[in-house]
Motif scaffolding. Structure first.
Motif, PDB file in Angstrom:
ATOM      1  N   UNK A  10       7.579   0.575 147.451  1.00  0.00           N
ATOM      2  CA  UNK A  10       8.629  -0.408 147.442  1.00  0.00           C
ATOM      3  C   UNK A  10       7.816  -1.697 147.468  1.00  0.00           C
ATOM      4  N   UNK A  11       6.490  -1.831 147.848  1.00  0.00           N
ATOM      5  CA  UNK A  11       5.844  -2.819 147.506  1.00  0.00           C
ATOM      6  C   UNK A  11       5.590  -3.306 146.323  1.00  0.00           C
ATOM      7  N   UNK A  12       5.057  -2.262 145.441  1.00  0.00           N
ATOM      8  CA  UNK A  12       4.533  -2.368 144.211  1.00  0.00           C
ATOM      9  C   UNK A  12       5.556  -2.638 143.016  1.00  0.00           C
ATOM     10  N   UNK A  13       6.894  -2.014 143.372  1.00  0.00           N
ATOM     11  CA  UNK A  13       7.917  -2.001 142.351  1.00  0.00           C
ATOM     12  C   UNK A  13       9.224  -2.922 142.974  1.00  0.00           C
ATOM     13  N   UNK A  14       9.140  -3.067 144.022  1.00  0.00           N
ATOM     14  CA  UNK A  14      10.427  -3.883 144.787  1.00  0.00           C
ATOM     15  C   UNK A  14      11.684  -3.086 145.219  1.00  0.00           C
ATOM     16  N   UNK A  15      11.495  -1.854 144.865  1.00  0.00           N
ATOM     17  CA  UNK A  15      12.530  -1.066 145.642  1.00  0.00           C
ATOM     18  C   UNK A  15      12.072   0.285 145.846  1.00  0.00           C
ATOM     19  N   UNK A  16      12.797   1.183 146.648  1.00  0.00           N
ATOM     20  CA  UNK A  16      12.122   2.321 147.163  1.00  0.00           C
ATOM     21  C   UNK A  16      11.998   3.354 146.232  1.00  0.00           C
ATOM     22  N   UNK A  17      11.531   4.571 146.377  1.00  0.00           N
ATOM     23  CA  UNK A  17      11.293   5.677 144.982  1.00  0.00           C
ATOM     24  C   UNK A  17      12.756   6.359 144.953  1.00  0.00           C
ATOM     25  N   UNK A  18      13.735   6.440 145.917  1.00  0.00           N
ATOM     26  CA  UNK A  18      15.019   6.793 145.604  1.00  0.00           C
ATOM     27  C   UNK A  18      16.125   6.039 146.404  1.00  0.00           C
ATOM     28  N   UNK A  19      17.013   5.552 145.387  1.00  0.00           N
ATOM     29  CA  UNK A  19      18.307   4.991 146.037  1.00  0.00           C
ATOM     30  C   UNK A  19      18.073   3.663 146.587  1.00  0.00           C
ATOM     31  N   UNK A  20      18.745   3.286 147.378  1.00  0.00           N
ATOM     32  CA  UNK A  20      18.691   1.741 148.018  1.00  0.00           C
ATOM     33  C   UNK A  20      19.661   2.048 149.482  1.00  0.00           C
ATOM     34  N   UNK A  21      19.715   0.845 150.071  1.00  0.00           N
ATOM     35  CA  UNK A  21      20.424   0.950 151.317  1.00  0.00           C
ATOM     36  C   UNK A  21      22.096   1.635 151.159  1.00  0.00           C
ATOM     37  N   UNK A  22      22.704   1.424 150.117  1.00  0.00           N
ATOM     38  CA  UNK A  22      23.767   1.830 149.921  1.00  0.00           C
ATOM     39  C   UNK A  22      24.076   3.327 149.599  1.00  0.00           C
ATOM     40  N   UNK A  23      22.812   4.056 149.243  1.00  0.00           N
ATOM     41  CA  UNK A  23      23.073   5.260 148.770  1.00  0.00           C
ATOM     42  C   UNK A  23      23.347   6.203 150.084  1.00  0.00           C
ATOM     43  N   UNK A  24      24.004   7.192 149.420  1.00  0.00           N
ATOM     44  CA  UNK A  24      24.525   8.436 150.586  1.00  0.00           C
ATOM     45  C   UNK A  24      23.376   8.954 151.249  1.00  0.00           C
ATOM     46  N   UNK A  25      23.202   9.078 152.489  1.00  0.00           N
ATOM     47  CA  UNK A  25      22.068   9.803 153.170  1.00  0.00           C
ATOM     48  C   UNK A  25      21.928  11.050 152.708  1.00  0.00           C
ATOM     49  N   UNK A  26      23.031  11.994 152.548  1.00  0.00           N
ATOM     50  CA  UNK A  26      22.711  13.444 152.099  1.00  0.00           C
ATOM     51  C   UNK A  26      21.767  13.557 150.673  1.00  0.00           C
ATOM     52  N   UNK A  27      22.577  12.433 149.973  1.00  0.00           N
ATOM     53  CA  UNK A  27      22.021  12.590 148.580  1.00  0.00           C
ATOM     54  C   UNK A  27      20.439  11.950 148.550  1.00  0.00           C
ATOM     55  N   UNK A  28      20.077  10.998 149.480  1.00  0.00           N
ATOM     56  CA  UNK A  28      18.735  10.639 149.479  1.00  0.00           C
ATOM     57  C   UNK A  28      17.965  12.004 150.141  1.00  0.00           C
ATOM     58  N   UNK A  29      18.269  12.449 151.211  1.00  0.00           N
ATOM     59  CA  UNK A  29      17.521  13.714 151.606  1.00  0.00           C
ATOM     60  C   UNK A  29      17.379  14.623 150.515  1.00  0.00           C
TER      61      UNK A  29
END
Length: 399
Positions: free
Chosen positions: A214-233
């Motif tokens: 997230x530091x080097x791209x601006x976002x986490x490797x998968x999804x964002x804060x609105x993503x479904x936790x099950x889909x993230x897992x």
């Protein structure tokens, strides 16, 4: 005293030692307060245990004492961590009142306030990542695994821009008291933690990889804060992350490789320990310093009288960032001294080897000046001219 701090009482602890000053925040664990230690005369952070919530609406009579005992044990373990990059635990008060930890108060803001918008300058990414890894190494030496490394659990000090990791041991405590799922934050959770497995030190390294991504791209490797936790897992367990270099041009190959190694699905394929990560980051910094030393780009040169450590531009960049914050606090965001300091920071970032970071800092300054003074103002044009200079340098570097 047996009353919760939210009842209006302003003192807690034996002999009402701690004066509650300000409510900092709340979470699943409980409330956090800034307090003044009347005995030692220093500011501390008090983290209160949300005992009633953790015990449930109909707690077993045995469960509450078990939670309190577990809280005391985990606090004792976490207090053994000795690192300048981990917030210290000074004491744990049980008594008859709501249990609470007495912790180092970190005057600053979470790393989450710095990420999630645009990529950070590479020098700052390396500096903060190395400090987090050093904090993890000290914890892992004591067999303490964090289990919830994320930007919100890393605080950046106002005074020196160093980081402090907070909430060590609390995730394991929540694991032992919650029955729904493993503690952690889905955006930064390792595959094994997503499967509700205990995990180990390498689980923390995976989470560090997510933060660095997230530091080097601006976002986490998968999804964002609105993503479904099950889909993230599911993504953490099965999906390969897009390499940072494919997301943002200019990420050094050695840094790209390190992040991808940290994000390996199999813990055995990640770096062996946190100290190996620190060593790898030093290699990245050496590459940045070497490339920066060979550049000759129009713009203010680094101050030759400034202190330079083995990490090259690290001390100069830290001092420049601190100067921007202090001038902003004293004069306001749109003061001429602040704008000049931001330009100097951008140029120093470019000279350190982070051409992309220099262009982005100038671009951000140009947008701010346009909003404050108008698109045709001299300061706005100067900022965008600086951006164009570093964009041109970046183009020459790529080709």
């Amino acid at each position: 005293m047996t009353t919760s701090p939210r009842s209006g009482r302003r003192f807690v602890g034996p002999g009402e030692r701690f004066e509650l000053v300000d409510h900092i925040g709340s979470g699943g664990f409980g409330d956090v307060w800034l307090a003044r230690d009347g005995m030692l005369g220093r500011e501390v952070a008090l983290k209160f245990l949300a005992l009633e919530r953790l015990a449930g609406s109909r707690p077993d009579p045995v469960r509450v004492p078990q939670i309190r005992d577990r809280f005391a044990r985990e606090s004792l373990i976490a207090a053994k961590i000795d690192s300048p990059y981990v917030a210290r635990i000074y004491d744990c008060h049980m008594g008859n009142e709501t249990p609470f930890l007495v912790m180092e108060y970190v005057d600053g803001e979470p790393l989450s306030a710095h990420v999630g918008i645009t990529p950070l300058p590479l020098a700052r990414t390396c500096r903060w990542s190395s400090q987090i890894a050093q904090g993890l190494a000290a914890a892992h030496d004591q067999n303490v695994v964090h289990r919830d490394i994320k930007p919100g659990n890393v605080l950046v000090r106002e005074t020196d821009s160093d980081v402090r990791i907070v909430d060590f041991g609390l995730s394991r405590f929540i694991d032992a008291t919650e029955t729904r799922s493993a503690a952690g934050t889905p955006l930064y959770m390792s595959p094994e933690r997503c499967r509700a497995e205990p995990g180990d030190e390498r689980s923390d390294l995976y989470s560090l990889g997510c933060v660095m991504y997230e530091m080097v791209t601006g976002w986490p490797p998968f999804g964002d804060t609105r993503a479904d936790p099950i889909a993230l897992a599911q993504a953490h367990q099965d999906k390969a992350p897009t390499p940072p270099r494919a997301q943002v041009p200019g990420v050094p190959s050695v840094l790209n490789t390190l992040i991808m190694d940290l994000l390996a699905k199999d813990p055995q394929q990640r770096p062996h320990n946190a100290r190996a990560v620190v060593h790898a980051i030093k290699e990245v910094e050496r590459d940045l310093n070497a490339s920066g030393a060979d550049r000759r780009i129009e713009g203010p040169a680094p101050d030759p009288s400034a202190s330079v450590t083995d990490n090259g531009f690290e001390d100069q960049l830290s001092a420049a960032e601190l100067a921007v914050r202090r001038l902003t606090w004293k004069h306001g965001q749109n003061h001429a001294l602040v704008i000049t300091a931001r330009m100097e920071l951008a140029d120093l970032t470019g000279h350190s080897g982070d051409v992309r970071g220099a262009a982005e800092l100038y671009d951000r300054l140009g947008r701010d000046c346009s909003a404050w003074f108008g698109p045709g103002h001299g300061r706005t044009l100067d900022a965008f001219e600086g951006m164009a200079r570093w964009v041109s340098a970046r183009s020459r570097e790529i080709h």
